[in-house]
Scaffold this motif. Sequence first.
Motif, PDB file in Angstrom:
ATOM      1  N   PRO A 158       1.001  -3.365  -4.680  1.00 31.27           N
ATOM      2  CA  PRO A 158       2.193  -4.004  -5.252  1.00 31.27           C
ATOM      3  C   PRO A 158       2.028  -5.516  -5.426  1.00 31.27           C
ATOM      4  O   PRO A 158       1.522  -6.210  -4.538  1.00 31.27           O
ATOM      5  CB  PRO A 158       3.290  -3.692  -4.234  1.00 31.27           C
ATOM      6  N   LEU A 192       4.183  -8.667  -5.550  1.00 32.53           N
ATOM      7  CA  LEU A 192       5.527  -9.011  -5.097  1.00 32.53           C
ATOM      8  C   LEU A 192       6.114 -10.215  -5.821  1.00 32.53           C
ATOM      9  O   LEU A 192       7.327 -10.291  -6.017  1.00 32.53           O
ATOM     10  CB  LEU A 192       5.514  -9.287  -3.588  1.00 32.53           C
ATOM     11  N   HIS A 210       7.976 -13.357 -12.032  1.00 27.71           N
ATOM     12  CA  HIS A 210       8.190 -11.969 -11.589  1.00 27.71           C
ATOM     13  C   HIS A 210       8.503 -12.011 -10.110  1.00 27.71           C
ATOM     14  O   HIS A 210       7.853 -12.735  -9.351  1.00 27.71           O
ATOM     15  CB  HIS A 210       6.944 -11.122 -11.834  1.00 27.71           C
ATOM     16  N   ALA A 255       9.585  -9.101  -7.065  1.00 27.33           N
ATOM     17  CA  ALA A 255       9.906  -7.726  -6.703  1.00 27.33           C
ATOM     18  C   ALA A 255      11.234  -7.658  -5.978  1.00 27.33           C
ATOM     19  O   ALA A 255      11.645  -8.607  -5.288  1.00 27.33           O
ATOM     20  CB  ALA A 255       8.796  -7.160  -5.818  1.00 27.33           C
TER      21      ALA A 255
END
Length: 545
Positions: free
Chosen positions: A527, A529, A539, A541
């Motif tokens: 992932p 984050l 971006h 998460a």
Amino acid sequence: MHPDLVLLSARLLDPATGTFLPQTALAAAHGEIVALGDDREIRALAGPAATVVDLRGAVVTPGLVDSHLHPVSGAERTRGVDLSGCTDLAGVRAALAGAAGELAPGAWLRGWGLDPNTFGDQPVAAASIGAVLDGVPALLDLFDGHSQLAGARALELAGVDGPRSFEQSAEIVCDADGRPTGLLLEDAACEVVESVAPKATKDEIRAATAEVLRRMAATGLTGGHAMDAVGDSLDIYRELEESGELGLRLRVAPWSQPGADEQAVAALIALQGRGGALWQVAGVKMFMDGTIDNGTAWLEQPDCHGQSTHAFWPEPEAYTRVVAQLHAAGVPTATHAIGDAAVRHVLDSVEKARAFSAYAEKSDDVRHRVEHIETVPDDTVRRFAGLGVTASMQPTHCCEYTRADHTDNWSRRLGEERAARAFRCRDLWDAGVRVVLGSDWPIAPFPPLGVMAGARHRRPGDLSLPPHGPEQALTPLQALQGYTVNPAWVAGDEARAGRIALGHRADLTVFADNPLAVPDSDLAALPVLLTVLAGRPTHRAASLS
């Protein structure tokens, strides 16, 4: 000092050494890293307007940079039906039939990502696809970005009824009776049909580019080396930056095509440095050949069909003169060279430019590079380091479009000896060459973790299949360096990018775990984050909210 961004409880990874820094927090202001320390002292710097993120032990690296992509032309090219997931002609026909059924009368059917391997033993021709294209003006991009397949109606609308001659190495492929098969090789041939196909508007392309850049940022990318400046792309970058939608830091290399005279090259030189805070024209993109897959590469010996015997520049020495002119002006080149003869000629040209240029006293400052380098012998590998030429590699091209047993189109064309020296990432690295990694999107998917995973395991998406050339695999640290410190060096930005250090750009990528410790087979799913560009999250998460 009031930071714009504060990251706490982090593990800060140095890609130069593969070790963690002793600090656990950083602060960024005005796009740069301004403080490193422990959580307590960095938290104390945060004012009320700062974005403060507790990373809870996540791993921070310098922002990942894709060293070869095409944001604007890729956004335009990927209109229509996505054929990249098709593995055989039945799948291609089904995808095209579904899209054709939704077309308005007279509308064109566009597709992209068509793999010649889907044709099996049949020729790459419109007739092989069958009746789904009957009466529909269809134009399909093959995955390599150097060829298209046009249906009979599209050829009719373009007035194509036989072969034509072009200044560059390009071809309208025809059968033994002189009838076009639909296969168009290289830009000049493709443009004959493209010129009559409907075009996306500038606004449509700008919106598509902004969306692509958002998706790229979500995969951890903070930058890219854009290998074209066609059409309105420079204006689109400017407009996206003005509207706050330029999601990556871009280094743009416009093309120099065969036939470029001194005036055309001078115009490219004058264009250098144009840009904004997040994008800049820097370098020139050139082509020495096409692709092995469609028989337009430049090989020392012909492929199994007797093809790939010519340079993209009909007069290769004209290319050499352009390299010398650019080198003398301090402009780095990035040359597409796939076959062994093409790569050799590029290195010969750089060597001549370094030896005879009026700029020779500063030759080391001009950082030339070769793109792709799909098959080369040992003596060519050794030349890169001595000339200071960077190797720009795309590992997923090997992973996704060739096979370990050499039954794929690329390998069959080359034969066993040349297919066995495929994409020599590790040999180039071990020879002391700076290797940078990228996707060449839209030729292959852009998520950087997938590219780094491919560099490490050399396998296709089905990881149960054997690797192609496992001896060419990079280590986890080398793969990370190919997206961080090495792209910074080739761009001349090593003093302010590629590391987590005071005064360096606050372009950062945050992972849920250490990418150097995650198994090769799991890396693509690690992932992302947080992605930070110039101190601004592009971006984030949901788990960090």
